[in-house]
Design a protein around this motif. Structure first.
Motif, short mmCIF file in Angstrom:
data_model
loop_
_atom_site.label_atom_id
_atom_site.label_comp_id
_atom_site.label_asym_id
_atom_site.label_seq_id
_atom_site.Cartn_x
_atom_site.Cartn_y
_atom_site.Cartn_z
N HIS A 63 52.41 113.22 27.08
CA HIS A 63 52.10 113.63 25.71
C HIS A 63 53.35 113.75 24.85
O HIS A 63 53.28 114.15 23.69
N GLY A 64 54.53 113.43 25.41
CA GLY A 64 55.78 113.49 24.66
C GLY A 64 56.49 114.83 24.70
O GLY A 64 57.54 115.00 24.09
N LYS A 65 55.95 115.81 25.43
CA LYS A 65 56.58 117.12 25.53
C LYS A 65 57.75 117.07 26.51
O LYS A 65 57.64 116.53 27.61
N LYS A 66 58.89 117.62 26.09
CA LYS A 66 60.07 117.64 26.95
C LYS A 66 59.79 118.50 28.18
O LYS A 66 59.38 119.65 28.08
N ILE A 67 60.04 117.93 29.37
CA ILE A 67 59.83 118.67 30.62
C ILE A 67 61.12 118.85 31.41
O ILE A 67 61.14 119.53 32.41
N GLY A 68 62.23 118.24 30.95
CA GLY A 68 63.48 118.42 31.65
C GLY A 68 64.57 117.50 31.15
O GLY A 68 64.37 116.69 30.24
N GLU A 69 65.75 117.65 31.78
CA GLU A 69 66.91 116.83 31.46
C GLU A 69 67.67 116.55 32.74
O GLU A 69 67.62 117.32 33.69
N SER A 70 68.41 115.45 32.73
CA SER A 70 69.31 115.12 33.82
C SER A 70 70.63 114.67 33.21
O SER A 70 70.64 113.99 32.18
N THR A 84 63.41 124.72 30.61
CA THR A 84 64.06 125.98 30.26
C THR A 84 65.56 125.97 30.57
O THR A 84 66.25 126.92 30.27
N GLY A 85 66.07 124.90 31.19
CA GLY A 85 67.48 124.81 31.53
C GLY A 85 67.81 125.21 32.95
O GLY A 85 68.97 125.14 33.36
N LYS A 86 66.82 125.63 33.74
CA LYS A 86 67.05 126.03 35.13
C LYS A 86 67.28 124.79 36.00
O LYS A 86 66.53 123.82 35.93
N ARG A 87 68.33 124.82 36.81
CA ARG A 87 68.63 123.72 37.71
C ARG A 87 67.52 123.58 38.75
O ARG A 87 67.12 124.56 39.38
N ILE A 88 67.02 122.35 38.93
CA ILE A 88 65.95 122.13 39.90
C ILE A 88 66.34 121.13 40.99
O ILE A 88 65.59 120.94 41.93
N GLY A 89 67.52 120.49 40.88
CA GLY A 89 67.93 119.57 41.93
C GLY A 89 69.10 118.71 41.53
O GLY A 89 69.67 118.85 40.44
#
Length: 107
Positions: A63-70, A84-89
């Motif tokens: 849907h175009g909603k931001k779910i993360g960054e790398s 939210t900016g929390k590291r996930i991997g």
């Protein structure tokens, strides 16, 4: 314990993702707009990623909603964060080719 995922490019230029047991869990393909479209093991589209201003990638759902960054760190690893900016991997290059991703445990 962290989950480990292995990714390998195939003959057609797609990146195929496998879980720690060798089971195919998804595919990533370049799209027309210069980003990457991501699909689950059944071929359903689950999201897209595109380059961001800082040289990393922004990940969005269908849907175009931001779910993360790398983004790349000093050591050349790709660090993954949720919306939210929390590291996930993190993702590192594999000695035998391809990449290995380690996902942090989530509570």
């Amino acid at each position: 314990m962290a989950k480990k995922v292995r990714s390998v490019k195939n003959f057609w230029g797609e990146t195929v993702h496998y879980d720690e047991h060798g089971k195919k869990i998804g595919v990533s393909r370049s799209n027309f707009w210069g980003g990457t479209s991501h699909y689950d093991a059944n071929g359903r589209k689950i999201g897209e990623s595109s380059k961001n201003f800082w040289g990393g990638e922004t990940l969005r759902d269908t849907h175009g909603k931001k779910i993360g960054e790398s983004y790349h760190n000093f050591w050349g690893e790709l660090i993954h964060r949720d919306a939210t900016g929390k590291r996930i991997g993190r993702t590192r290059k594999s000695f035998w080719g391809g990449t290995k991703t380690e996902l942090d445990d989530r509570d």
